[in-house]
Design a protein around this motif. Structure first.
Motif, PDB file in Angstrom:
ATOM      1  N   SER A 108       0.824  -1.204   0.000  1.00  9.26           N
ATOM      2  CA  SER A 108       0.000   0.000   0.000  1.00  9.26           C
ATOM      3  C   SER A 108       0.860   1.256   0.000  1.00  9.26           C
ATOM      4  O   SER A 108       2.050   1.217   0.306  1.00  9.26           O
ATOM      5  CB  SER A 108      -0.929   0.005   1.213  1.00  9.26           C
ATOM      6  OG  SER A 108      -0.174   0.051   2.413  1.00  9.26           O
ATOM      7  N   LYS A 130       0.124   5.920   0.007  1.00 10.62           N
ATOM      8  CA  LYS A 130      -0.839   7.021  -0.014  1.00 10.62           C
ATOM      9  C   LYS A 130      -0.221   8.158  -0.796  1.00 10.62           C
ATOM     10  O   LYS A 130       0.998   8.331  -0.816  1.00 10.62           O
ATOM     11  CB  LYS A 130      -1.247   7.446   1.390  1.00 10.62           C
ATOM     12  CG  LYS A 130      -0.123   7.840   2.294  1.00 10.62           C
ATOM     13  CD  LYS A 130      -0.634   8.067   3.688  1.00 10.62           C
ATOM     14  CE  LYS A 130       0.553   8.375   4.608  1.00 10.62           C
ATOM     15  NZ  LYS A 130       0.122   8.559   5.977  1.00 10.62           N
ATOM     16  N   SER A 188      -9.087   4.181  -1.264  1.00  8.79           N
ATOM     17  CA  SER A 188      -9.934   4.744  -0.224  1.00  8.79           C
ATOM     18  C   SER A 188      -9.482   6.158   0.083  1.00  8.79           C
ATOM     19  O   SER A 188      -8.303   6.496  -0.083  1.00  8.79           O
ATOM     20  CB  SER A 188      -9.853   3.896   1.049  1.00  8.79           C
ATOM     21  OG  SER A 188     -10.640   4.479   2.081  1.00  8.79           O
ATOM     22  N   GLN A 195      -9.755   7.185   3.120  1.00 10.63           N
ATOM     23  CA  GLN A 195      -9.360   7.059   4.523  1.00 10.63           C
ATOM     24  C   GLN A 195      -8.625   5.743   4.711  1.00 10.63           C
ATOM     25  O   GLN A 195      -8.991   4.730   4.103  1.00 10.63           O
ATOM     26  CB  GLN A 195     -10.580   7.096   5.433  1.00 10.63           C
ATOM     27  CG  GLN A 195     -11.375   8.370   5.296  1.00 10.63           C
ATOM     28  CD  GLN A 195     -12.678   8.313   6.060  1.00 10.63           C
ATOM     29  OE1 GLN A 195     -12.961   7.354   6.766  1.00 10.63           O
ATOM     30  NE2 GLN A 195     -13.481   9.350   5.920  1.00 10.63           N
ATOM     31  N   GLU A 196      -7.623   5.746   5.576  1.00  7.11           N
ATOM     32  CA  GLU A 196      -6.806   4.555   5.778  1.00  7.11           C
ATOM     33  C   GLU A 196      -7.620   3.350   6.235  1.00  7.11           C
ATOM     34  O   GLU A 196      -7.347   2.215   5.863  1.00  7.11           O
ATOM     35  CB  GLU A 196      -5.698   4.851   6.784  1.00  7.11           C
ATOM     36  CG  GLU A 196      -4.628   3.797   6.829  1.00  7.11           C
ATOM     37  CD  GLU A 196      -3.428   4.234   7.637  1.00  7.11           C
ATOM     38  OE1 GLU A 196      -2.511   3.405   7.767  1.00  7.11           O
ATOM     39  OE2 GLU A 196      -3.385   5.371   8.126  1.00  7.11           O
ATOM     40  N   GLU A 197      -8.662   3.600   7.006  1.00  5.95           N
ATOM     41  CA  GLU A 197      -9.487   2.510   7.529  1.00  5.95           C
ATOM     42  C   GLU A 197     -10.623   2.103   6.583  1.00  5.95           C
ATOM     43  O   GLU A 197     -11.377   1.188   6.863  1.00  5.95           O
ATOM     44  CB  GLU A 197     -10.044   2.873   8.911  1.00  5.95           C
ATOM     45  CG  GLU A 197     -10.977   4.064   8.925  1.00  5.95           C
ATOM     46  CD  GLU A 197     -10.287   5.427   8.985  1.00  5.95           C
ATOM     47  OE1 GLU A 197     -11.014   6.430   9.008  1.00  5.95           O
ATOM     48  OE2 GLU A 197      -9.046   5.508   8.986  1.00  5.95           O
ATOM     49  N   GLY A 198     -10.711   2.748   5.436  1.00  5.44           N
ATOM     50  CA  GLY A 198     -11.737   2.402   4.457  1.00  5.44           C
ATOM     51  C   GLY A 198     -12.900   3.368   4.535  1.00  5.44           C
ATOM     52  O   GLY A 198     -12.817   4.372   5.219  1.00  5.44           O
ATOM     53  N   TRP A 245     -12.922   0.619   1.422  1.00  3.23           N
ATOM     54  CA  TRP A 245     -12.072   0.363   0.262  1.00  3.23           C
ATOM     55  C   TRP A 245     -12.952  -0.010  -0.928  1.00  3.23           C
ATOM     56  O   TRP A 245     -13.919  -0.758  -0.766  1.00  3.23           O
ATOM     57  CB  TRP A 245     -11.085  -0.755   0.565  1.00  3.23           C
ATOM     58  CG  TRP A 245     -10.067  -0.325   1.564  1.00  3.23           C
ATOM     59  CD1 TRP A 245     -10.165  -0.435   2.923  1.00  3.23           C
ATOM     60  CD2 TRP A 245      -8.822   0.316   1.299  1.00  3.23           C
ATOM     61  NE1 TRP A 245      -9.048   0.098   3.520  1.00  3.23           N
ATOM     62  CE2 TRP A 245      -8.198   0.564   2.548  1.00  3.23           C
ATOM     63  CE3 TRP A 245      -8.172   0.706   0.140  1.00  3.23           C
ATOM     64  CZ2 TRP A 245      -6.960   1.181   2.657  1.00  3.23           C
ATOM     65  CZ3 TRP A 245      -6.926   1.311   0.249  1.00  3.23           C
ATOM     66  CH2 TRP A 245      -6.335   1.552   1.496  1.00  3.23           C
ATOM     67  N   HIS A 294      -5.513   6.672  -0.558  1.00  2.95           N
ATOM     68  CA  HIS A 294      -4.862   5.442  -0.115  1.00  2.95           C
ATOM     69  C   HIS A 294      -5.060   4.384  -1.198  1.00  2.95           C
ATOM     70  O   HIS A 294      -6.179   4.197  -1.683  1.00  2.95           O
ATOM     71  CB  HIS A 294      -5.461   4.968   1.209  1.00  2.95           C
ATOM     72  CG  HIS A 294      -5.256   5.962   2.309  1.00  2.95           C
ATOM     73  ND1 HIS A 294      -4.179   5.921   3.154  1.00  2.95           N
ATOM     74  CD2 HIS A 294      -5.980   7.042   2.666  1.00  2.95           C
ATOM     75  CE1 HIS A 294      -4.242   6.933   4.002  1.00  2.95           C
ATOM     76  NE2 HIS A 294      -5.334   7.636   3.720  1.00  2.95           N
TER      77      HIS A 294
END
Length: 100
Positions: free
Chosen positions: A7, A9, A40, A42-45, A47, A68
Motif C-alpha cells: 500500500s 498514499k 480509499s 481514509q486509511e481505515e476504508g 475500500w 490510499h
C-alpha cells in the motif's frame, strides 16, 4: 501461501479531484495489472475496487485528499508505483506503463 498486500498514499492534487477524466485514466491503468487494487479516501476504508470506473467516480475524492491505494497479487508493487505516479503527475503523464 498468500502474497501480502502492498500500500501507499498519495495526495490528490488534481483541481477536480478524482472526477471523470482522472477516474478513467486511473481505472484504465489499474486494469493493466493482474493485482487486486483498491482505493480509499481514509486509511481505515471503506475500500473500493480501483478497476471499477463507476465505483471510482462515485468516491468523488476531492483535491487535497490523501488517496490510499493498496494492491495484492504478483504485480502489486508495480501497480502501486504506477498508480501513485499517475496521481502525483496530476494524471498528465501518458507514458506511465502498466504490466500484465
Amino acid at each position: 501461501m498468500s502474497v501480502p498486500a502492498q500500500s501507499t498514499k498519495v495526495l490528490m492534487i488534481h483541481e477536480a479531484g478524482l472526477h471523470a477524466r482522472p477516474s478513467v485514466k486511473f481505472t484504465k491503468l489499474a486494469k493493466r495489472f493482474g493485482a487486486a487494487i483498491e482505493i480509499s479516501a481514509q486509511e481505515e476504508g471503506p475500500w473500493i475496487d480501483a478497476k471499477s470506473i463507476v465505483k471510482v467516480m462515485a468516491t468523488r475524492i476531492p483535491k487535497g485528499t490523501m488517496l490510499h491505494i493498496r494492491a495484492t497479487g504478483e504485480d502489486a508493487g508495480e501497480a502501486i508505483a504506477a498508480l501513485s505516479a499517475l496521481v502525483e503527475q496530476d494524471f498528465e503523464d501518458e507514458t506511465v506503463e502498466g504490466g500484465a
